[in-house]
Write an enzyme that holds these catalytic residues in place. Sequence first.
Site, PDB file in Angstrom:
ATOM      1  CB  SER A 199      -1.150  -0.056   1.123  1.00  7.77           C
ATOM      2  OG  SER A 199      -1.856  -1.207   1.295  1.00  7.77           O
ATOM      3  CG  HIS A 245      -2.138   3.240   3.444  1.00  6.72           C
ATOM      4  ND1 HIS A 245      -3.241   4.096   3.075  1.00  6.72           N
ATOM      5  CD2 HIS A 245      -1.435   2.351   3.797  1.00  6.72           C
ATOM      6  CE1 HIS A 245      -3.970   1.874   3.624  1.00  6.72           C
ATOM      7  NE2 HIS A 245      -2.416   2.070   3.378  1.00  6.72           N
TER       8      HIS A 245
END
Length: 294
Positions: A199, A245
């Site tokens: 991610s 993230h």
Amino acid sequence: MNQAQGSRQDAQSLPGCYRHPDRETGIRCTRCERPICPECMISASVGFQCPDCVREANGSAPAAASRPRTIAGGTVAADPRLMTKLLVGVNLALFLVQRSTGDRFTERFELIGQAYVPLLGSVEGIAQGQWYRLLTAMFLHGSYIHILFNMLSLWWIGGPLEAALGRVRYLALYFVSGLAGSALTYLLAEPNTPSLGASGAIFGLFGATAVLMRRLNYDMRPVIALLVINLIFTFSWANIAWQAHIGGLVAGVVVGYAMVHAPRERRTLVQYGTCALVLVVIVGITLLRTVQLT
């Protein structure tokens, strides 16, 4: 100065098409960056290309013609998605290894700052010198849903971005973004909390895509909406490493900006110099956290 005069000067500031100098245009070829008018625009995977670059890519240009380049200065490849395919393949292959070998493999390569491992009877983690976890964790996933969403995102956004940047620059962006996400997770998460997944790198691709679309004067609303949705999921769902993230996103924006805005005469120096500076920050963050934990 009145508005009419300002408008005339703005129009006069637009360059003329390189094939039709009398036609002003604000669009440039994504390969050679020469101005092109609507008649000369040829739709490409990212942006528009001029007729000369299209002929060169098809092998019909004169032998002396220079090889076409992407908007970031990379070499135009016959398969613009090759690196994306390889990244997806590596992630899927390692996920199969995880499924077949059990937790022992995952615990050895996932991102964890410092934790006691009962199976090994020892304390292990990045703080104990296992820095490789910053990298290996980028290719591991915790479930079928986890890898499904990540690989769909990588395929959807990675392919066009690879075509726009070129293979080497695309890989540099991917790995720097992923490492930045790992480093921020190591810094801010609890040291005994494991983390894994692509991610961070994928959020870096999101950030670079937004920069690229801004550079090409595309409609920003679709990518912004998608990014906002992903950020909402990041902060609303449990067991998501939001640090990865955010770290990946910030690194992706910084590196992506350098990739597509670097001046042509110093393009390589600016692009890879920026990657090097971000890596220095990553190393600094890792050292700082290691000192805190040991």
